[in-house]
Design an enzyme around this catalytic site. Structure first.
Site, short mmCIF file in Angstrom:
data_model
loop_
_atom_site.label_atom_id
_atom_site.label_comp_id
_atom_site.label_asym_id
_atom_site.label_seq_id
_atom_site.Cartn_x
_atom_site.Cartn_y
_atom_site.Cartn_z
N ASN A 1 -46.77 7.45 -32.24
CA ASN A 1 -46.66 7.20 -33.85
C ASN A 1 -46.58 5.65 -33.98
OD1 ASN A 1 -46.11 7.21 -36.28
ND2 ASN A 1 -43.97 7.83 -36.43
N LYS B 1 -46.85 4.03 -36.83
CA LYS B 1 -46.21 3.67 -37.83
C LYS B 1 -46.78 2.57 -38.84
CE LYS B 1 -41.57 4.95 -35.88
NZ LYS B 1 -40.24 5.01 -36.21
N SER C 1 -36.55 7.08 -29.16
CA SER C 1 -36.37 6.27 -28.09
C SER C 1 -36.84 6.66 -26.74
CB SER C 1 -34.98 5.87 -28.10
OG SER C 1 -34.42 5.43 -29.31
N GLU D 1 -38.56 9.34 -41.48
CA GLU D 1 -39.01 8.51 -42.38
C GLU D 1 -39.43 8.62 -43.69
OE1 GLU D 1 -40.49 5.83 -39.30
OE2 GLU D 1 -38.74 5.74 -38.47
N GLU E 1 -36.86 15.58 -33.15
CA GLU E 1 -36.36 14.03 -33.36
C GLU E 1 -35.17 13.92 -33.78
OE1 GLU E 1 -40.22 11.57 -32.91
OE2 GLU E 1 -39.55 11.80 -35.13
N HIS F 1 -41.80 13.62 -40.75
CA HIS F 1 -40.91 12.65 -40.09
C HIS F 1 -39.90 12.16 -40.98
CE1 HIS F 1 -40.20 8.78 -37.99
NE2 HIS F 1 -40.67 9.36 -37.20
N GLY G 1 -35.88 4.73 -32.80
CA GLY G 1 -35.82 3.20 -32.82
C GLY G 1 -34.48 2.72 -32.42
#
Ligand code: PEP
Length: 249
Positions: free
Chosen positions: A12, A14, A210, A97, A165, A95, A171
């Site tokens: 991904n 991003k 991660s 985010e 996730e 996702h 991250g």
């Protein structure tokens, strides 16, 4: 890994990189890794050029989101059919985010997933708990609720993919323990099989959060972990290929 399932390592990207950098990264990944499916998900404006750069190689291209509608007055949005037309075969949906920054709930993810399937894209639905939810012992029930609200009929038979996730691992350099990852993946498998029947035994379940070359082998060796969804480390060709190379074979 789940026996009989072909592993998938998905990147991904991003909102990173110029068009030139995206094409260079794609070219560095083009030959892939034997025995592992690779996928990269660039930002929308880079998707077509990346798909062209990867033609004839071993790496597929996906998008990071799509709109639920086929067309219409949706300024700034992109339909699943447009993504397909640009060369995508997959799309990441839900996702964390998107859920956090754009207020996407399970119903929105469900609608987008249905649109993706109708356009012939393979959806990768992301689920996962926040740190507060994990500390409260709610990780499994949060994931179960997300699955029941966002995975539509037809998802499993079409080859849809789930990515677990945990939000707090994305991250941050932190990951759940191996036994916590294995427990949630086993729960996801149980939930999908209970709802969709034995066909869900071959649904690919990715872990994301991660994943790096240093921890990939241990994570990818866990039962019911059929690959990884990789953010930061997917932007460095050597790291992404090293993660794919860590798939047990
Ligand atoms: C992600 O954003 O899907 C992700 C897993 O990111 P990272 O690998 O950087 O934690």
């Amino acid at each position: 890994m789940t026996p009989g399932i072909r592993p998938l390592i998905a990147g991904n990207w991003k909102m990173h990189g110029t068009l030139r950098e995206a094409v260079q990264l794609a070219e560095a990944l083009r030959d892939g890794v034997e025995g592992v499916d690779l996928l990269v998900c660039p930002p929308f404006p880079h998707l077509h050029a990346v798909a062209v750069a990867l033609l004839g190689g071993r790496v597929a291209v996906g998008a990071q989101d799509c709109h639920a509608a086929q067309r219409g007055a949706h300024t700034g949005d992109v339909s699943a059919a447009m993504l397909r037309d640009a060369g995508a075969t997959h799309v990441i949906l839900g996702h964390s985010e998107r859920r956090t920054n754009h207020g996407e709930n399970d119903a929105a993810v469900l609608a987008k997933t249905e649109a993706a399937l109708a356009a012939g894209l393979l959806p990768i639905i992301c689920v996962g708990e926040t740190e507060a939810e994990r500390l409260a012992g709610l990780a499994e029930s949060v994931v179960e609720k997300q699955l029941s609200g966002s995975v539509p009929y037809g998802f499993v038979t079409a080859g849809g993919i789930i990515a677990y996730e945990p939000v707090w691992a994305i991250g941050t350099g932190r990951t759940p323990t191996e036994s916590d990852i294995a427990a949630i993946h086993a729960a996801i498998r149980r939930i999908l099989v209970a709802r969709f029947g034995p066909a869900a035994r071959t649904t690919r379940l990715l872990y994301g959060g991660s994943v790096k070359p240093a921890n990939a082998a241990a994570i990818l060796a866990l039962p019911e972990v059929d690959g990884a969804l990789v953010g930061g480390a997917s932007l460095v060709a050597a790291d992404f290929l090293a993660i794919a190379g860590a798939v047990p074979r």
